[in-house]
Design a protein around this motif. Structure first.
Motif, PDB file in Angstrom:
ATOM      1  N   GLU A   2      -2.519   9.930 -11.569  1.00 15.12           N
ATOM      2  CA  GLU A   2      -2.302   8.636 -12.200  1.00 15.12           C
ATOM      3  C   GLU A   2      -2.135   7.543 -11.153  1.00 15.12           C
ATOM      4  O   GLU A   2      -1.515   7.760 -10.108  1.00 15.12           O
ATOM      5  N   GLY A   3      -2.690   6.380 -11.439  1.00 11.91           N
ATOM      6  CA  GLY A   3      -2.363   5.217 -10.638  1.00 11.91           C
ATOM      7  C   GLY A   3      -0.937   4.787 -10.927  1.00 11.91           C
ATOM      8  O   GLY A   3      -0.451   4.939 -12.056  1.00 11.91           O
ATOM      9  N   SER A   4      -0.257   4.251  -9.926  1.00 11.87           N
ATOM     10  CA  SER A   4       1.152   3.901 -10.111  1.00 11.87           C
ATOM     11  C   SER A   4       1.578   2.851  -9.100  1.00 11.87           C
ATOM     12  O   SER A   4       0.828   2.501  -8.184  1.00 11.87           O
ATOM     13  N   ILE A   5       2.804   2.366  -9.278  1.00 14.06           N
ATOM     14  CA  ILE A   5       3.424   1.407  -8.356  1.00 14.06           C
ATOM     15  C   ILE A   5       4.784   1.955  -7.967  1.00 14.06           C
ATOM     16  O   ILE A   5       5.564   2.371  -8.829  1.00 14.06           O
ATOM     17  N   SER A   6       5.059   1.993  -6.677  1.00 14.52           N
ATOM     18  CA  SER A   6       6.367   2.452  -6.195  1.00 14.52           C
ATOM     19  C   SER A   6       7.186   1.264  -5.714  1.00 14.52           C
ATOM     20  O   SER A   6       6.648   0.335  -5.095  1.00 14.52           O
ATOM     21  N   ILE A   7       8.484   1.306  -5.988  1.00 10.81           N
ATOM     22  CA  ILE A   7       9.412   0.279  -5.513  1.00 10.81           C
ATOM     23  C   ILE A   7      10.515   0.964  -4.707  1.00 10.81           C
ATOM     24  O   ILE A   7      11.161   1.899  -5.202  1.00 10.81           O
ATOM     25  N   SER A  44      14.239  -7.604  -0.021  1.00  4.37           N
ATOM     26  CA  SER A  44      15.112  -6.685  -0.758  1.00  4.37           C
ATOM     27  C   SER A  44      14.379  -5.459  -1.297  1.00  4.37           C
ATOM     28  O   SER A  44      15.012  -4.484  -1.711  1.00  4.37           O
ATOM     29  N   LYS A  45      13.046  -5.514  -1.308  1.00  6.82           N
ATOM     30  CA  LYS A  45      12.261  -4.412  -1.855  1.00  6.82           C
ATOM     31  C   LYS A  45      10.962  -4.259  -1.073  1.00  6.82           C
ATOM     32  O   LYS A  45      10.446  -5.224  -0.492  1.00  6.82           O
ATOM     33  N   VAL A  46      10.436  -3.042  -1.124  1.00  5.86           N
ATOM     34  CA  VAL A  46       9.068  -2.775  -0.702  1.00  5.86           C
ATOM     35  C   VAL A  46       8.312  -2.305  -1.936  1.00  5.86           C
ATOM     36  O   VAL A  46       8.796  -1.462  -2.697  1.00  5.86           O
ATOM     37  N   ALA A  49      -4.753   9.658   6.187  1.00  7.64           N
ATOM     38  CA  ALA A  49      -5.110   8.370   6.775  1.00  7.64           C
ATOM     39  C   ALA A  49      -4.009   7.336   6.588  1.00  7.64           C
ATOM     40  O   ALA A  49      -3.289   7.339   5.585  1.00  7.64           O
ATOM     41  N   VAL A  50      -3.900   6.428   7.564  1.00  7.86           N
ATOM     42  CA  VAL A  50      -3.033   5.263   7.425  1.00  7.86           C
ATOM     43  C   VAL A  50      -3.796   4.202   6.647  1.00  7.86           C
ATOM     44  O   VAL A  50      -4.967   3.930   6.921  1.00  7.86           O
ATOM     45  N   ASP A  51      -3.158   3.601   5.643  1.00 12.12           N
ATOM     46  CA  ASP A  51      -3.853   2.674   4.749  1.00 12.12           C
ATOM     47  C   ASP A  51      -3.357   1.239   4.818  1.00 12.12           C
ATOM     48  O   ASP A  51      -4.121   0.305   4.567  1.00 12.12           O
ATOM     49  N   SER A  52      -2.079   1.030   5.112  1.00  4.91           N
ATOM     50  CA  SER A  52      -1.548  -0.328   5.039  1.00  4.91           C
ATOM     51  C   SER A  52      -0.258  -0.419   5.835  1.00  4.91           C
ATOM     52  O   SER A  52       0.369   0.605   6.153  1.00  4.91           O
ATOM     53  N   LEU A  53       0.131  -1.640   6.173  1.00  3.27           N
ATOM     54  CA  LEU A  53       1.414  -1.872   6.830  1.00  3.27           C
ATOM     55  C   LEU A  53       1.925  -3.254   6.469  1.00  3.27           C
ATOM     56  O   LEU A  53       1.160  -4.137   6.065  1.00  3.27           O
ATOM     57  N   SER A  54       3.242  -3.433   6.612  1.00  5.14           N
ATOM     58  CA  SER A  54       3.876  -4.709   6.326  1.00  5.14           C
ATOM     59  C   SER A  54       5.089  -4.848   7.227  1.00  5.14           C
ATOM     60  O   SER A  54       5.753  -3.853   7.548  1.00  5.14           O
ATOM     61  N   VAL A  55       5.389  -6.088   7.637  1.00 10.33           N
ATOM     62  CA  VAL A  55       6.496  -6.359   8.550  1.00 10.33           C
ATOM     63  C   VAL A  55       7.446  -7.352   7.905  1.00 10.33           C
ATOM     64  O   VAL A  55       7.024  -8.370   7.342  1.00 10.33           O
ATOM     65  N   TYR A  56       8.747  -7.059   8.008  1.00 10.88           N
ATOM     66  CA  TYR A  56       9.786  -8.006   7.595  1.00 10.88           C
ATOM     67  C   TYR A  56      10.853  -7.994   8.679  1.00 10.88           C
ATOM     68  O   TYR A  56      11.553  -6.994   8.854  1.00 10.88           O
ATOM     69  N   GLY A  57      10.963  -9.098   9.412  1.00 11.59           N
ATOM     70  CA  GLY A  57      11.901  -9.109  10.546  1.00 11.59           C
ATOM     71  C   GLY A  57      11.494  -8.052  11.548  1.00 11.59           C
ATOM     72  O   GLY A  57      10.375  -8.061  12.069  1.00 11.59           O
ATOM     73  N   ASP A  58      12.405  -7.120  11.845  1.00 10.51           N
ATOM     74  CA  ASP A  58      12.106  -6.027  12.765  1.00 10.51           C
ATOM     75  C   ASP A  58      11.910  -4.702  12.043  1.00 10.51           C
ATOM     76  O   ASP A  58      11.987  -3.632  12.649  1.00 10.51           O
ATOM     77  N   LEU A  59      11.633  -4.772  10.741  1.00  9.87           N
ATOM     78  CA  LEU A  59      11.402  -3.562   9.956  1.00  9.87           C
ATOM     79  C   LEU A  59       9.916  -3.471   9.618  1.00  9.87           C
ATOM     80  O   LEU A  59       9.323  -4.413   9.099  1.00  9.87           O
ATOM     81  N   LEU A  60       9.325  -2.336   9.938  1.00 10.54           N
ATOM     82  CA  LEU A  60       7.908  -2.081   9.691  1.00 10.54           C
ATOM     83  C   LEU A  60       7.767  -0.988   8.641  1.00 10.54           C
ATOM     84  O   LEU A  60       8.408   0.065   8.741  1.00 10.54           O
ATOM     85  N   ALA A  61       6.944  -1.231   7.616  1.00  9.39           N
ATOM     86  CA  ALA A  61       6.624  -0.232   6.596  1.00  9.39           C
ATOM     87  C   ALA A  61       5.154   0.139   6.736  1.00  9.39           C
ATOM     88  O   ALA A  61       4.289  -0.743   6.782  1.00  9.39           O
ATOM     89  N   VAL A  62       4.875   1.427   6.797  1.00 11.29           N
ATOM     90  CA  VAL A  62       3.504   1.929   6.969  1.00 11.29           C
ATOM     91  C   VAL A  62       3.183   2.870   5.814  1.00 11.29           C
ATOM     92  O   VAL A  62       3.902   3.856   5.603  1.00 11.29           O
ATOM     93  N   ALA A  63       2.123   2.593   5.074  1.00 13.21           N
ATOM     94  CA  ALA A  63       1.710   3.442   3.958  1.00 13.21           C
ATOM     95  C   ALA A  63       0.674   4.438   4.447  1.00 13.21           C
ATOM     96  O   ALA A  63      -0.339   4.060   5.041  1.00 13.21           O
ATOM     97  N   MET A  64       0.928   5.737   4.170  1.00 17.66           N
ATOM     98  CA  MET A  64       0.001   6.776   4.591  1.00 17.66           C
ATOM     99  C   MET A  64      -0.285   7.720   3.432  1.00 17.66           C
ATOM    100  O   MET A  64       0.623   8.122   2.694  1.00 17.66           O
ATOM    101  N   ALA A  65      -1.558   8.061   3.288  1.00 17.00           N
ATOM    102  CA  ALA A  65      -1.955   9.023   2.272  1.00 17.00           C
ATOM    103  C   ALA A  65      -1.561  10.421   2.709  1.00 17.00           C
ATOM    104  O   ALA A  65      -1.344  10.697   3.888  1.00 17.00           O
ATOM    105  N   SER A  66      -1.487  11.305   1.731  1.00 13.25           N
ATOM    106  CA  SER A  66      -1.304  12.713   2.040  1.00 13.25           C
ATOM    107  C   SER A  66      -2.602  13.256   2.633  1.00 13.25           C
ATOM    108  O   SER A  66      -3.690  12.703   2.433  1.00 13.25           O
ATOM    109  N   ALA A  67      -2.504  14.363   3.372  1.00 16.29           N
ATOM    110  CA  ALA A  67      -3.702  15.015   3.903  1.00 16.29           C
ATOM    111  C   ALA A  67      -4.653  15.382   2.776  1.00 16.29           C
ATOM    112  O   ALA A  67      -5.879  15.342   2.940  1.00 16.29           O
TER     113      ALA A  67
END
Length: 618
Positions: free
Chosen positions: A231-236, A212-214, A153-171
């Motif tokens: 484990e819960g975690s944070i990715s940079i 500068s970061k996602v 499933a797609v879970d989240s997205l974020s836009v910075y300028g013309d760059l789009l980041a889309v967070a997706m879970a594994s199957a």
């Protein structure tokens, strides 16, 4: 449809001066000729006073709270109903497009806001004046090292300028997920740039304000049988010259810091010590025996300070916030404490079918925020949270229980009887993970999920404001018998025993020098607005709800098809009901707005609609 609260202020000052002089004369002495004495009265004005100095010029009025009017000026109806039909929303300025996750069809809807009007639509309940272009997502991606990740499933997205980041879970949601990066063109269409492997179940992704970061919140939920619990975690993910790094830095909670000078590192170098320290400051743990701290902590949502140096990450089920230093990647966890329902009025039962509020001793709310946003005041960062609440409720483990099914202490049993017994306080859902302090099988206190409010916290995690019982009281006054309705049917009071209106989504925005919080209520619906310019003096401004409670429908968002007729569901009237289940909010400033006025864009996951409100000062 709009609901506004008007306010006015009046200041008057009155000054008076009375001067009086002279007294009656004395009787004169008898003269030689025997004449009568005379009496003399003299009245004389006092000397004029000095002229006062000119007063200071007043301001333009920006320092005073102002009323806002919210009007629906555009709406997109996807035609998909139920959970995740329209969730997180973002705005791409160069294409004047709102971008919304459509989890039901596993795509992004690119909704054109070009030509957005400045007048309200004729019928906001069933308006479908906006159109979209589907942004289809792949079923698998290749990440660094030629590893292939099958996507769920797609879970989240974020836009910075013309760059789009889309967070997706594994199957398989317990496996690592991925963030997909796209470059966007002038029409909002995307070209896949690369995919980066992140942690398990990436639930939220956001760019830092400087780009500068996602930062990604990897929730790390277990499978329903608790055979696997990541484990819960944070990715940079670093961004250099607009190009994301091939790999992410993964931050877990095994090495969290406890900054108190009263503690030495050896005081928290084991999992048991870390758990004990966190529990002491009201971090909640609820999971099967043997679960580690890092497995139990589940990041949910992220806010970034304006200087891009600090991330604030909600740990919803744990009633906590993780504060992440983005310069050295140190993370510390702060418990959010408890809401004392003896100080605020609570409706705890769905059986009376009317709004009825009580203050109850020994009943507490776990704040458990979902969404979080950050803003600045006096050079310091403050964060606002939507205190929705959430329980661990899996096949192999559940902490969720009604009060009537608990064994209560003698004192708590008296309170139970005073508040309606099994059909009163007994209906409230609480956690069985805490409340039995002496572990004798009897609960001395009750801990409900969520705080039915929004809060403001300082950069240290200390609460400076909470909206108390405003949401319950105000929606009851405005909506009457429709108070605490669910988002799956028009039936009032049926969420009082759960988490009430469930504040879910939150964002902030500045309008003419004042900062506002916009809070969406997941169940009964609608948007609350508060003036939070001064976090220590936040004030209610408005509540509006684009929902028609006169229609009849029923759906079940736990079904594969929430509108399954074979299961007795009926979604015929959903297209005429308005907005159901606000999940995400995006504020667009007047300078960025397609129609020149401030806007908020709402993603409504149950009605599958994306609604655009224009905000005007009154």
């Amino acid at each position: 449809m709009q609901v506004s609260i008007l306010r006015a202020a009046c200041l008057a000052a009155t000054l008076g001066l009375v001067a009086c002089g002279g007294n009656d004369g004395k009787d004169g002495s008898n003269g030689l000729n025997g004449l009568d004495g005379t009496t003399t009265t003299v009245t004389q004005d006092g000397a004029p006073g000095l002229a006062g100095n000119d007063g200071q010029n007043g301001t333009d009025g920006k320092s005073a709270p102002r009323d806002l009017q919210l009007d629906v000026v555009g709406r997109y109806a996807s035609g998909s109903y139920g959970k995740s039909a329209a969730e997180i929303v973002q705005f791409h300025k160069n294409s004047n497009s709102a971008m919304a996750i459509n989890g039901a069809d596993n795509r992004i809807d690119v909704i054109s806001l070009a030509g957005l009007p400045t007048v309200a639509v004729a019928n906001a309940f069933n308006d479908n004046s906006l159109s979209s272009t589907p942004f289809n997502l792949p079923t698998e991606v290749t990440v660094s090292g030629d590893e292939v990740i099958a996507l769920g499933a797609v879970d989240s997205l974020s836009v910075y300028g013309d760059l789009l980041a889309v967070a997706m879970a594994s199957a398989n949601k317990t496996d690592p997920g991925a963030v997909l990066f796209y470059t966007l063109d002038a029409a909002g269409a995307g070209t896949l740039l690369k995919a980066v492997k992140v942690g398990s179940l990436p639930d939220m992704v956001t760019f830092t304000p400087d780009g500068s970061k996602v930062v990604v919140a990897n929730e790390g939920e277990p499978d329903t049988d608790y055979v696997v619990d990541p484990e819960g975690s944070i990715s940079i993910i670093a961004i250099t010259a607009g190009v994301p790094s091939d790999t992410a830095t993964l931050i877990d909670f095994d090495d969290m810091i406890f900054a108190s000078a009263l503690l030495d590192p050896e005081d928290y170098d084991t999992d048991e010590e870390r758990r004990a320290l966190l529990q002491a400051e009201d971090v909640k743990f609820a999971s099967p025996a043997g679960t580690t701290v890092s497995q139990d902590l589940e990041p949910e949502y992220i806010a970034i300070s304006s200087d891009s140096k600090t991330a604030y990450v909600t740990l919803q089920e744990n009633n906590a916030i993780a504060i992440l230093n983005l310069e050295n990647n140190e993370v510390k966890v702060r418990g959010l404490g408890l809401k004392d329902w003896s100080q605020y009025a609570l409706d705890y039962t769905d059986k009376d079918e009317v709004p009825l509020f009580s203050k109850v001793d020994n009943v507490f709310g776990l704040y458990q925020p979902d969404s979080i946003a950050a803003y600045e005041w006096n050079g310091a960062t403050f964060v606002v949270t939507a205190n929705e609440g959430d329980s661990r409720d899996w096949n192999a483990y559940s902490e969720e229980v009604r009060v009537k099914d608990l064994t209560l202490s003698t004192e708590m049993d008296v309170i139970y009887d005073q508040h309606g017994g099994k059909n009163g306080l007994g209906r409230l859902k609480v956690t069985n993970a805490v409340g039995d302090a002496d572990e004798n099988g009897e609960y001395e206190a009750l801990y409900a999920f969520g705080a039915r409010s929004f809060s403001i916290w300082d950069q240290n995690g200390t609460q400076v404001f909470d909206s108390g019982d405003d949401f319950g009281r105000i929606t009851a006054s405005v909506l009457g018998s429709n108070f605490n309705s669910a988002h799956t049917e028009n039936k009032g009071d049926n969420r009082s025993d759960d988490k009430g209106a469930e504040p879910e989504a939150i964002t902030t925005g500045e309008i003419n020098g004042r900062t506002y919080a916009f809070i969406g209520l997941e169940r009964v619906g609608g948007i609350f607005v508060y003036d939070i310019t001064n976090p220590f003096a936040a004030t209610f401004v408005a509540y509006t709800n684009n929902r028609d409670f006169s229609t009849t429908f029923e759906m079940d968002d736990d079904l594969a098809d929430p509108c399954d007729v074979a299961e007795g569901m009926d979604c015929t009237q959903v297209p005429n009901t308005g907005d159901l289940g606000p999940e995400g909010i995006k504020f667009i400033s007047a300078t960025e707005s397609p129609n020149g006025n401030p806007l908020i864009v709402i993603g409504n996951e149950v009605s599958g609609s994306v609604t655009v409100y224009q905000i005007m000062e009154l």
